[in-house]
Motif scaffolding. Sequence first.
Motif, PDB file in Angstrom:
ATOM      1  N   THR A 254       0.830  -0.970  -0.048  1.00  0.00           N
ATOM      2  CA  THR A 254      -0.033  -0.565   0.080  1.00  0.00           C
ATOM      3  C   THR A 254       0.726   1.348   0.057  1.00  0.00           C
ATOM      4  O   THR A 254       0.220   2.481  -0.117  1.00  0.00           O
ATOM      5  CB  THR A 254      -1.217  -0.124   1.104  1.00  0.00           C
ATOM      6  N   THR A 255       2.556   1.034  -0.051  1.00  0.00           N
ATOM      7  CA  THR A 255       2.539   1.979   0.122  1.00  0.00           C
ATOM      8  C   THR A 255       4.110   1.863  -1.639  1.00  0.00           C
ATOM      9  O   THR A 255       4.230   0.957  -1.631  1.00  0.00           O
ATOM     10  CB  THR A 255       4.138   2.609   1.042  1.00  0.00           C
ATOM     11  N   TRP A 256       4.561   3.510  -2.093  1.00  0.00           N
ATOM     12  CA  TRP A 256       5.099   3.055  -3.347  1.00  0.00           C
ATOM     13  C   TRP A 256       6.559   2.336  -3.157  1.00  0.00           C
ATOM     14  O   TRP A 256       6.864   1.705  -3.511  1.00  0.00           O
ATOM     15  CB  TRP A 256       4.877   4.634  -3.981  1.00  0.00           C
ATOM     16  N   LYS A 257       6.574   2.532  -1.564  1.00  0.00           N
ATOM     17  CA  LYS A 257       8.340   1.823  -1.299  1.00  0.00           C
ATOM     18  C   LYS A 257       7.913   0.856  -1.856  1.00  0.00           C
ATOM     19  O   LYS A 257       8.805  -0.217  -2.282  1.00  0.00           O
ATOM     20  CB  LYS A 257       8.751   2.464  -0.337  1.00  0.00           C
ATOM     21  N   ILE A 258       7.326   0.118  -0.708  1.00  0.00           N
ATOM     22  CA  ILE A 258       7.258  -2.022  -0.878  1.00  0.00           C
ATOM     23  C   ILE A 258       6.601  -1.687  -2.178  1.00  0.00           C
ATOM     24  O   ILE A 258       6.985  -2.931  -3.279  1.00  0.00           O
ATOM     25  CB  ILE A 258       6.541  -2.181   0.192  1.00  0.00           C
ATOM     26  N   PHE A 259       5.761  -0.992  -2.877  1.00  0.00           N
ATOM     27  CA  PHE A 259       5.332  -1.124  -4.218  1.00  0.00           C
ATOM     28  C   PHE A 259       6.745  -1.452  -5.305  1.00  0.00           C
ATOM     29  O   PHE A 259       6.550  -2.632  -6.204  1.00  0.00           O
ATOM     30  CB  PHE A 259       4.283  -0.400  -4.880  1.00  0.00           C
ATOM     31  N   PHE A 260       7.549  -0.439  -5.539  1.00  0.00           N
ATOM     32  CA  PHE A 260       8.556  -0.164  -5.341  1.00  0.00           C
ATOM     33  C   PHE A 260       9.609  -1.950  -5.736  1.00  0.00           C
ATOM     34  O   PHE A 260       9.891  -2.321  -6.673  1.00  0.00           O
ATOM     35  CB  PHE A 260       9.605   0.252  -6.449  1.00  0.00           C
ATOM     36  N   LYS A 261       9.870  -1.901  -4.500  1.00  0.00           N
ATOM     37  CA  LYS A 261      10.707  -3.254  -4.590  1.00  0.00           C
ATOM     38  C   LYS A 261      10.028  -4.695  -4.805  1.00  0.00           C
ATOM     39  O   LYS A 261      11.061  -5.757  -5.242  1.00  0.00           O
ATOM     40  CB  LYS A 261      11.182  -3.490  -2.835  1.00  0.00           C
ATOM     41  N   GLN A 262       8.189  -4.827  -4.676  1.00  0.00           N
ATOM     42  CA  GLN A 262       8.225  -6.278  -4.905  1.00  0.00           C
ATOM     43  C   GLN A 262       8.065  -5.916  -6.231  1.00  0.00           C
ATOM     44  O   GLN A 262       8.292  -7.343  -6.968  1.00  0.00           O
ATOM     45  CB  GLN A 262       6.705  -5.964  -4.362  1.00  0.00           C
ATOM     46  N   ARG A 263       7.917  -5.087  -7.127  1.00  0.00           N
ATOM     47  CA  ARG A 263       7.829  -5.260  -8.349  1.00  0.00           C
ATOM     48  C   ARG A 263       9.251  -5.057  -9.008  1.00  0.00           C
ATOM     49  O   ARG A 263       9.506  -6.075 -10.402  1.00  0.00           O
ATOM     50  CB  ARG A 263       7.307  -3.896  -9.160  1.00  0.00           C
ATOM     51  N   LEU A 264      10.017  -4.573  -8.023  1.00  0.00           N
ATOM     52  CA  LEU A 264      12.116  -4.899  -8.987  1.00  0.00           C
ATOM     53  C   LEU A 264      12.087  -6.140  -8.952  1.00  0.00           C
ATOM     54  O   LEU A 264      12.735  -6.889  -9.949  1.00  0.00           O
ATOM     55  CB  LEU A 264      12.536  -4.012  -8.038  1.00  0.00           C
ATOM     56  N   ARG A 265      11.624  -7.267  -7.846  1.00  0.00           N
ATOM     57  CA  ARG A 265      12.155  -8.382  -7.099  1.00  0.00           C
ATOM     58  C   ARG A 265      11.465  -9.425  -8.485  1.00  0.00           C
ATOM     59  O   ARG A 265      12.075 -10.081  -9.068  1.00  0.00           O
ATOM     60  CB  ARG A 265      11.710  -8.938  -5.921  1.00  0.00           C
ATOM     61  N   TRP A 266       9.907  -9.559  -9.175  1.00  0.00           N
ATOM     62  CA  TRP A 266       9.500  -9.720  -9.722  1.00  0.00           C
ATOM     63  C   TRP A 266       9.740  -9.449 -11.400  1.00  0.00           C
ATOM     64  O   TRP A 266       9.972 -10.716 -11.816  1.00  0.00           O
ATOM     65  CB  TRP A 266       7.904  -9.614  -9.378  1.00  0.00           C
ATOM     66  N   ALA A 267      10.881  -8.614 -11.424  1.00  0.00           N
ATOM     67  CA  ALA A 267      10.766  -8.064 -12.871  1.00  0.00           C
ATOM     68  C   ALA A 267      12.212  -9.202 -12.596  1.00  0.00           C
ATOM     69  O   ALA A 267      12.196  -8.962 -13.584  1.00  0.00           O
ATOM     70  CB  ALA A 267      10.765  -6.670 -12.997  1.00  0.00           C
ATOM     71  N   ARG A 268      12.774  -9.076 -12.322  1.00  0.00           N
ATOM     72  CA  ARG A 268      14.487  -9.302 -12.130  1.00  0.00           C
ATOM     73  C   ARG A 268      14.258 -10.980 -12.442  1.00  0.00           C
ATOM     74  O   ARG A 268      14.703 -11.977 -12.683  1.00  0.00           O
ATOM     75  CB  ARG A 268      14.922  -9.506 -11.139  1.00  0.00           C
ATOM     76  N   ASN A 269      13.303 -11.252 -11.670  1.00  0.00           N
ATOM     77  CA  ASN A 269      12.630 -12.769 -11.910  1.00  0.00           C
ATOM     78  C   ASN A 269      12.170 -13.818 -12.946  1.00  0.00           C
ATOM     79  O   ASN A 269      12.816 -14.763 -13.405  1.00  0.00           O
ATOM     80  CB  ASN A 269      11.764 -13.375 -11.250  1.00  0.00           C
ATOM     81  N   THR A 270      11.612 -12.616 -13.327  1.00  0.00           N
ATOM     82  CA  THR A 270      10.784 -12.699 -14.610  1.00  0.00           C
ATOM     83  C   THR A 270      11.708 -13.260 -16.212  1.00  0.00           C
ATOM     84  O   THR A 270      11.792 -13.812 -17.159  1.00  0.00           O
ATOM     85  CB  THR A 270      10.098 -11.801 -15.673  1.00  0.00           C
ATOM     86  N   TRP A 271      12.576 -11.777 -15.973  1.00  0.00           N
ATOM     87  CA  TRP A 271      13.525 -11.527 -17.215  1.00  0.00           C
ATOM     88  C   TRP A 271      14.848 -13.533 -16.967  1.00  0.00           C
ATOM     89  O   TRP A 271      15.075 -13.414 -17.959  1.00  0.00           O
ATOM     90  CB  TRP A 271      14.204 -10.313 -16.759  1.00  0.00           C
ATOM     91  N   ARG A 272      15.106 -12.552 -16.014  1.00  0.00           N
ATOM     92  CA  ARG A 272      16.226 -14.009 -15.861  1.00  0.00           C
ATOM     93  C   ARG A 272      15.707 -15.810 -15.920  1.00  0.00           C
ATOM     94  O   ARG A 272      15.956 -16.277 -17.426  1.00  0.00           O
ATOM     95  CB  ARG A 272      16.344 -14.956 -14.162  1.00  0.00           C
ATOM     96  N   SER A 273      14.093 -15.928 -15.822  1.00  0.00           N
ATOM     97  CA  SER A 273      13.575 -17.315 -16.101  1.00  0.00           C
ATOM     98  C   SER A 273      13.152 -17.138 -17.484  1.00  0.00           C
ATOM     99  O   SER A 273      13.010 -18.025 -18.476  1.00  0.00           O
ATOM    100  CB  SER A 273      12.529 -17.388 -15.435  1.00  0.00           C
TER     101      SER A 273
END
Length: 413
Positions: A254-273
């Motif tokens: 519900t905060t932009w800081k946590i949103f950015f961190k979560q999306r960054l983790r997901w994006a890295r995982n997607t690129w790698r896979s």
Amino acid sequence: MTLPLYYYVLGTPLGVLGLVRWSFWLVRRVPAVLYRPIPHGPWLPMTIVVPVYQEDPLILATAIESWLRNGVFEVVLVVDASDLVCRQVAARYPVTVIITDVPGKRDALRLGWRHAATELVALVDSDTIWAPDVAYEVSKPFADPRIGGVGTRQSVYGSKGFLSRITDMFLDHRYFDENACQSYLGRAVSCLSGRTAVYRRHLLLAIEDDFMHETFWGVPCLSGDDKRLTTLILERGYLSYMQRSAEVWSTFPTTWKIFFKQRLRWARNTWRSDLRALGNRWVYRHPFLAFTMMDKAISSFTLLLGPTFLGYAIAQQKWAFVVVLVAWWQISRSAKLLPHLRRRPSSFFFVLGYVVVSWVMALIKLYALFSIRKQRWLTRQVAVENGAVVRTATPPPVPAPASTPVPVGAARW
């Protein structure tokens, strides 16, 4: 009528790009409309495995109650040894608790499925709340012996505000578009979300070595467990399916800081896979899956052309062009979000916000690509340091709650 030159300079590239992107979307949308959940199948015994670390005790208690209401064979909580609060919550319920001092989610998942004694194992996040028929619904696709894993449909639990509304829109787009078309054409969903994914236990045992020892460019992989598990069962010739009739609710930032961190983790995982998959022959046995992976990679770049042209038009004070462009985004995104708008018509007023957040996510994806080797959980105190998974902090004790809330959707429970 002759239009000013800038209409052609700005409009022609955008028009060509829009035509290509809409064509790609229609290739996905047509099979997505034809998708239906599998209506019949056996009720198979199931064990729920849940890694628990730094979870909100109120959410954990609510989630446990929802799993127990499903009548599963066993609920196994693999709790980090440092998490005394969640151990206290678990002690109030008829669940199996395994204490682990090994940091990281992957080893916790492995401990859980090794303990399980049923044909099916549901790997579930500790903040995920089930509808009362999830166990029954996710069992149905396993009537096909080729199905190795089944995913569910997610919705936002509990939180309100702008980010929650936008997340809800992204989730519906995923489950009524990407996952639906991948399920219909080839039964090969690219990622069975770790919020709730159900697998055949013998497959988990067969792939656990590859799962536990995944590396990318020599660095051990910390997150991306759900993508990795899905990929491994597809590599071995099994299929993955999304059973949209099985609905679960999860918490989201519900905060932009946590949103950015979560999306960054997901994006890295997607690129790698996805990059690794596209470099291997197995993925081309599923042509539509390969197409959607490439389409997603390309869209990370093309999506940013829109705001670039918008910024140029504003700088040139071409206000008519700006108005037309904004109106087009409102109309076109509303068409793509129609399944969501049927459920929540008021989201029509959030469509332009959804567009802007899409641009932000595209920037995050590009940054993720250029920092692809970094391995941090970001929203949990776990990271890869010197080639090993370690805790980066120990959370302070928090008092356990005295009561639990009523889950979203309780009326249907």
